[in-house]
Design a protein around this motif. Structure first.
Motif, mmCIF file in Angstrom:
data_model
loop_
_atom_site.group_PDB
_atom_site.id
_atom_site.type_symbol
_atom_site.label_atom_id
_atom_site.label_comp_id
_atom_site.label_asym_id
_atom_site.label_seq_id
_atom_site.Cartn_x
_atom_site.Cartn_y
_atom_site.Cartn_z
ATOM 1 N N LEU A 45 8.635 3.002 -0.890
ATOM 2 C CA LEU A 45 7.171 2.997 -0.928
ATOM 3 C C LEU A 45 6.666 4.214 -1.688
ATOM 4 C CD1 LEU A 45 4.301 2.135 -0.017
ATOM 5 C CD2 LEU A 45 4.705 3.463 2.073
ATOM 6 N N GLU A 46 7.210 5.380 -1.387
ATOM 7 C CA GLU A 46 6.754 6.610 -2.037
ATOM 8 C C GLU A 46 7.020 6.575 -3.539
ATOM 9 O OE1 GLU A 46 7.144 9.747 1.690
ATOM 10 O OE2 GLU A 46 8.854 9.449 0.346
ATOM 11 N N GLN A 47 8.126 5.962 -3.944
ATOM 12 C CA GLN A 47 8.386 5.834 -5.376
ATOM 13 C C GLN A 47 7.348 4.927 -6.023
ATOM 14 O OE1 GLN A 47 12.465 5.002 -6.556
ATOM 15 N NE2 GLN A 47 11.790 3.987 -8.430
ATOM 16 N N GLU A 89 9.447 -2.519 -6.700
ATOM 17 C CA GLU A 89 8.563 -3.374 -7.489
ATOM 18 C C GLU A 89 7.603 -4.169 -6.612
ATOM 19 O OE1 GLU A 89 12.033 -2.133 -9.612
ATOM 20 O OE2 GLU A 89 11.866 -3.278 -7.723
ATOM 21 N N LEU A 90 8.084 -4.631 -5.470
ATOM 22 C CA LEU A 90 7.206 -5.392 -4.582
ATOM 23 C C LEU A 90 6.123 -4.497 -3.995
ATOM 24 C CD1 LEU A 90 8.109 -8.196 -2.169
ATOM 25 C CD2 LEU A 90 6.654 -6.349 -1.339
ATOM 26 N N PHE A 91 6.490 -3.274 -3.617
ATOM 27 C CA PHE A 91 5.465 -2.345 -3.125
ATOM 28 C C PHE A 91 4.427 -2.096 -4.213
ATOM 29 C CE2 PHE A 91 8.751 -0.814 0.013
ATOM 30 C CZ PHE A 91 8.027 -1.127 1.142
ATOM 31 N N GLY A 92 4.891 -1.963 -5.448
ATOM 32 C CA GLY A 92 3.961 -1.741 -6.551
ATOM 33 C C GLY A 92 2.994 -2.897 -6.726
ATOM 34 N N GLU A 93 3.518 -4.119 -6.628
ATOM 35 C CA GLU A 93 2.663 -5.298 -6.744
ATOM 36 C C GLU A 93 1.632 -5.341 -5.620
ATOM 37 O OE1 GLU A 93 5.266 -8.643 -6.757
ATOM 38 O OE2 GLU A 93 6.288 -8.046 -8.616
ATOM 39 N N ALA A 94 2.062 -4.985 -4.417
ATOM 40 C CA ALA A 94 1.151 -4.998 -3.272
ATOM 41 C C ALA A 94 0.048 -3.957 -3.437
ATOM 42 C CB ALA A 94 1.925 -4.750 -1.982
ATOM 43 N N LEU A 95 0.403 -2.770 -3.944
ATOM 44 C CA LEU A 95 -0.597 -1.732 -4.169
ATOM 45 C C LEU A 95 -1.607 -2.177 -5.229
ATOM 46 C CD1 LEU A 95 1.759 1.383 -4.159
ATOM 47 C CD2 LEU A 95 0.050 0.848 -2.420
ATOM 48 N N PHE A 97 2.176 4.355 -9.201
ATOM 49 C CA PHE A 97 0.914 3.616 -9.107
ATOM 50 C C PHE A 97 -0.198 4.391 -9.801
ATOM 51 C CE2 PHE A 97 -2.730 2.450 -6.098
ATOM 52 C CZ PHE A 97 -3.024 1.271 -6.764
ATOM 53 N N GLU A 98 -0.992 3.705 -10.590
ATOM 54 C CA GLU A 98 -2.055 4.351 -11.359
ATOM 55 C C GLU A 98 -3.008 5.143 -10.475
ATOM 56 O OE1 GLU A 98 -5.714 3.095 -14.428
ATOM 57 O OE2 GLU A 98 -4.413 1.555 -13.529
ATOM 58 N N MET A 157 -7.140 4.606 -0.308
ATOM 59 C CA MET A 157 -6.352 3.500 0.219
ATOM 60 C C MET A 157 -5.343 4.037 1.235
ATOM 61 S SD MET A 157 -3.715 0.971 -1.812
ATOM 62 C CE MET A 157 -4.995 0.265 -2.840
ATOM 63 N N GLN A 158 -5.313 3.450 2.406
ATOM 64 C CA GLN A 158 -4.401 3.914 3.449
ATOM 65 C C GLN A 158 -3.254 2.930 3.646
ATOM 66 O OE1 GLN A 158 -6.019 5.904 6.911
ATOM 67 N NE2 GLN A 158 -4.685 4.739 8.283
ATOM 68 N N VAL A 159 -2.047 3.470 3.751
ATOM 69 C CA VAL A 159 -0.877 2.660 4.056
ATOM 70 C C VAL A 159 -0.304 3.150 5.381
ATOM 71 C CG1 VAL A 159 1.390 1.878 3.318
ATOM 72 C CG2 VAL A 159 -0.366 2.378 1.604
ATOM 73 N N ASP A 160 -0.354 2.292 6.388
ATOM 74 C CA ASP A 160 0.215 2.618 7.697
ATOM 75 C C ASP A 160 1.651 2.118 7.746
ATOM 76 O OD1 ASP A 160 -2.148 3.736 9.081
ATOM 77 O OD2 ASP A 160 -2.974 1.741 8.725
ATOM 78 N N VAL A 161 2.548 2.992 8.181
ATOM 79 C CA VAL A 161 3.972 2.655 8.201
ATOM 80 C C VAL A 161 4.499 2.774 9.625
ATOM 81 C CG1 VAL A 161 6.250 3.153 7.244
ATOM 82 C CG2 VAL A 161 4.188 3.624 5.872
ATOM 83 N N TRP A 162 4.762 1.634 10.252
ATOM 84 C CA TRP A 162 5.407 1.652 11.561
ATOM 85 C C TRP A 162 6.905 1.830 11.330
ATOM 86 C CZ3 TRP A 162 0.660 -0.539 11.221
ATOM 87 C CH2 TRP A 162 -0.208 -0.333 12.304
ATOM 88 N N SER A 163 7.474 2.842 11.956
ATOM 89 C CA SER A 163 8.885 3.132 11.733
ATOM 90 C C SER A 163 9.453 3.903 12.909
ATOM 91 C CB SER A 163 9.067 3.942 10.442
ATOM 92 O OG SER A 163 8.470 5.223 10.571
#
Length: 229
Positions: free
Chosen positions: A21-23, A199-205, A28-29, A1-7
């Motif tokens: 996000l890293e946390q 928590e929201l990042f976790g839900e999205a993953l 994440f399982e 799974m790839q997560v692209d981060v524009w920053s």
């Protein structure tokens, strides 16, 4: 799974958002299967490349606020960063043009050192006393993070090196509708804007993994595998 981060390296919310996000990924399982990639986005592309300015008066002028108001905001950001174990200097930081930092991050990607250089640049901007926008300091930070000095100098000496790559990612961000950063895209399917809670990042993953497209076999026949043919 790839997560692209524009920053952007100059963006405090990107610094905080990436850590959140890293946390989430660490909890994440299937975190070992997640590949986080930096994508370029300049918040202030027209800032003079030869100018370095103190952050607080610059932001105060930009938004028509008092320096005291900006200092209070910096204190809040510092507290958020501390909760994530991040160092954050709330006073005395500088701001400069980030284009060269983005170009070096593309070099780092080619050299397999993107994660290390990305975090080193954040630390150089938000935690270190010496300005990351000074050429010699920029070089030292990139080298300490794992890049070869001659490669770093070569990129900085050639204004065209990775310039098209940076611009292409900025155009991609615009095409996706990103008007600010941080902006996260999970598996090219789920977009998240802003430094959202862990928590929201976790839900999205979880959602992205659960809804990951499965390969449907159209036909099967004789083949070779690890155990033979």
């Amino acid at each position: 799974m790839q997560v692209d981060v524009w920053s952007d390296i100059a963006c405090p919310w990107c610094y905080v958002g990436k850590a959140r996000l890293e946390q989430a990924v660490s909890e994440f399982e299937h975190g070992a299967a997640v590949d986080i990639r930096h994508r370029s986005f300049e918040l202030d592309p027209n800032f003079p490349s030869d100018e370095i300015s103190p952050v607080i008066p610059l932001i105060a002028k930009k938004y028509g606020a008092t320096e005291e108001q900006i200092e209070q905001n910096e204190d809040r950001l510092g507290a958020m960063a501390a909760e994530l174990g991040l160092e954050y200097r709330t006073r005395g930081r500088d701001h400069g043009n980030t284009f060269d930092l983005h170009r070096l991050l593309h070099l780092a990607r080619d050299m397999g050192k993107e994660a290390e250089v990305w975090q080193a640049f954040y630390r150089g901007n938000f935690a270190d006393e010496e300005s990351i926008y000074q050429r010699d300091r920029m070089i030292d930070v990139a080298v300490a993070a794992g890049l070869e000095r001659h490669d770093v100098v070569a990129v900085l000496d050639d204004p065209s090196a990775y310039a098209d790559a940076v611009r292409a990612e900025e155009k991609q961000a615009a095409a996706l509708g990103a008007t600010g950063v941080p902006f996260f895209v999970i598996d090219n399917r789920f977009g998240i804007s802003g430094a959202q809670p862990v928590e929201l990042f976790g839900e999205a993953l979880d959602k992205a993994w659960a809804e990951k497209p499965k390969l449907e076999t159209f036909a099967a026949g004789e083949a070779c595998g690890p155990d033979g043919c």
